[in-house]
Design a protein around this motif. Structure first.
Motif, mmCIF file in Angstrom:
data_model
loop_
_atom_site.group_PDB
_atom_site.id
_atom_site.type_symbol
_atom_site.label_atom_id
_atom_site.label_comp_id
_atom_site.label_asym_id
_atom_site.label_seq_id
_atom_site.Cartn_x
_atom_site.Cartn_y
_atom_site.Cartn_z
ATOM 1 N N ASP A 51 0.853 -1.203 0.000
ATOM 2 C CA ASP A 51 0.000 0.000 0.000
ATOM 3 C C ASP A 51 0.881 1.242 0.000
ATOM 4 O OD1 ASP A 51 -2.897 -0.918 0.360
ATOM 5 O OD2 ASP A 51 -1.868 -2.028 1.939
ATOM 6 N N ASP A 52 0.301 2.338 -0.492
ATOM 7 C CA ASP A 52 1.017 3.612 -0.476
ATOM 8 C C ASP A 52 1.137 4.128 0.962
ATOM 9 O OD1 ASP A 52 1.362 3.728 -3.210
ATOM 10 O OD2 ASP A 52 -0.542 4.747 -3.551
ATOM 11 N N PHE A 53 2.189 4.928 1.202
ATOM 12 C CA PHE A 53 2.353 5.611 2.473
ATOM 13 C C PHE A 53 1.869 7.048 2.327
ATOM 14 C CE2 PHE A 53 5.859 2.487 2.405
ATOM 15 C CZ PHE A 53 5.534 1.759 3.538
ATOM 16 N N SER A 54 1.073 7.508 3.295
ATOM 17 C CA SER A 54 0.716 8.924 3.308
ATOM 18 C C SER A 54 1.919 9.728 3.800
ATOM 19 C CB SER A 54 -0.487 9.160 4.227
ATOM 20 O OG SER A 54 -0.122 8.937 5.580
ATOM 21 N N GLU A 55 1.870 11.040 3.609
ATOM 22 C CA GLU A 55 2.995 11.876 4.032
ATOM 23 C C GLU A 55 3.219 11.806 5.549
ATOM 24 O OE1 GLU A 55 6.299 14.332 3.349
ATOM 25 O OE2 GLU A 55 5.066 13.080 2.053
ATOM 26 N N GLN A 57 2.578 9.303 7.530
ATOM 27 C CA GLN A 57 3.149 7.989 7.800
ATOM 28 C C GLN A 57 4.611 7.936 7.376
ATOM 29 O OE1 GLN A 57 0.348 5.481 5.684
ATOM 30 N NE2 GLN A 57 -0.629 4.844 7.583
ATOM 31 N N ARG A 58 4.916 8.510 6.225
ATOM 32 C CA ARG A 58 6.285 8.513 5.732
ATOM 33 C C ARG A 58 7.219 9.211 6.722
ATOM 34 N NH1 ARG A 58 7.688 8.224 0.262
ATOM 35 N NH2 ARG A 58 5.533 8.757 -0.219
ATOM 36 N N SER A 136 8.478 5.221 -1.977
ATOM 37 C CA SER A 136 7.777 5.897 -3.065
ATOM 38 C C SER A 136 7.350 4.923 -4.155
ATOM 39 C CB SER A 136 8.679 6.982 -3.676
ATOM 40 O OG SER A 136 9.045 7.936 -2.704
ATOM 41 N N ARG A 220 -4.768 1.321 9.371
ATOM 42 C CA ARG A 220 -5.644 1.569 8.225
ATOM 43 C C ARG A 220 -7.087 1.621 8.725
ATOM 44 N NH1 ARG A 220 -1.625 2.688 4.518
ATOM 45 N NH2 ARG A 220 -0.229 0.908 4.179
ATOM 46 N N GLY A 253 -2.221 8.235 10.214
ATOM 47 C CA GLY A 253 -2.141 9.186 9.118
ATOM 48 C C GLY A 253 -2.537 8.613 7.777
ATOM 49 N N ASP A 254 -3.214 7.441 7.769
ATOM 50 C CA ASP A 254 -3.618 6.845 6.506
ATOM 51 C C ASP A 254 -4.661 7.726 5.829
ATOM 52 O OD1 ASP A 254 -3.683 4.842 4.538
ATOM 53 O OD2 ASP A 254 -5.492 3.983 5.430
ATOM 54 N N GLN A 255 -4.533 7.820 4.501
ATOM 55 C CA GLN A 255 -5.457 8.668 3.738
ATOM 56 C C GLN A 255 -6.689 7.870 3.337
ATOM 57 O OE1 GLN A 255 -2.858 9.978 0.576
ATOM 58 N NE2 GLN A 255 -2.268 11.807 1.704
#
Length: 255
Positions: A51-55, A57-58, A136, A220, A253-255
């Motif tokens: 899954d993508d990381f939100s900013e 979370q990153r 990324s 999540r 911080g998950d979007q």
């Protein structure tokens, strides 16, 4: 008198040279790992790329991983694996680097702390760049966490040369195993003791004896991460593999 002074200076110079050579550690130019002495510790970072990381979370992940890098002793090894696509081959680490040290413990008289600091800076920049690149990466349809953990055991932790070293495993993941036809925790979290009796568990078992585990747990809100059942499943899993879960750090911080 002059001859005595010269002999004295030569003697001092010889002593400093011998001390400098005694403290010299030969390292591999690419990995910065020592070639003439054992490592001090082994840390493996396992990044779940499904899954993508939100900013937020990153940033949280980068801060936590930076703490591990700073705490890594001189000549400690850090390897990075990724949980990405499910393949037939056992995955290999994408990063293999050793901490060369900051130079703070070196003598300016007979050693080279400035060179050590430059190597330390290069080590941090290289590791930061690789972690940024990996985080990324595009998301993947599967999340083979068991298989990736098994790979860290086979490729790294179980190597005889590392047998007596302190070992740490840092997992960055939502811990939702998703391998179609095998196990999908998106469909619910079964008790570990029930999963343990399945043929699939025999396929993905690994030996993590003596490994201390830290979980950077990606929360999540729209996923079936039922607390505490989900955490208990993974804690029992790691205990059954011989490891110990030292910390679980929620990453929001998950979007």
């Amino acid at each position: 008198m002059l001859a005595v002074i010269l002999i004295g200076l030569l003697f001092v110079g010889l002593v400093l040279y011998v001390k400098g050579q005694a403290g010299l550690v030969h390292t591999d130019q690419t990995t910065l790992c020592p070639t003439d002495r054992p490592l001090s510790e082994v840390i493996v970072v396992l990044l779940d790329m499904s899954d993508d990381f939100s900013e937020p979370q990153r940033l949280k992940i980068q801060n936590e991983l930076e703490r591990f890098m700073i705490q890594l002793p001189r000549f400690g090894l850090i390897e990075v694996y990724t949980v990405d696509r499910l393949e037939q081959q056992v995955i290999t680490p994408v990063v293999h680097l050793c901490n060369p040290g900051t130079g703070d413990d070196l003598s300016r008289v007979y050693q080279n702390p400035d060179l050590a600091r430059r190597k330390w800076g290069g080590f941090l920049r290289h590791l930061d760049a690789e972690l940024e690149r990996l985080m990324s990466s595009p998301e993947t349809p599967t999340s083979a966490i068991f298989e990736a953990v098994q790979a860290t055991a086979l490729r790294t932790f179980n190597r005889p040369v590392y047998e007596s070293l302190p070992k740490r495993l840092v997992i960055v993941s939502d811990l939702l195993q998703n391998v179609p036809g095998k196990l999908s925790q998106y469909q619910g979290i079964q008790p570990f003791q029930e999963f343990k009796r399945s043929p699939y568990y025999s396929e993905v078992r690994s030996d993590l004896t003596g490994v201390a585990v830290t979980l950077l747990y990606l929360v999540r809100p729209r996923a079936p991460q039922k607390w505490p059942d989900h955490y208990r499943f993974w804690e029992e899993y790691f205990l059954d593999e011989g490891a110990t879960v030292e910390r679980i750090i929620p990453v929001y911080g998950d979007q």
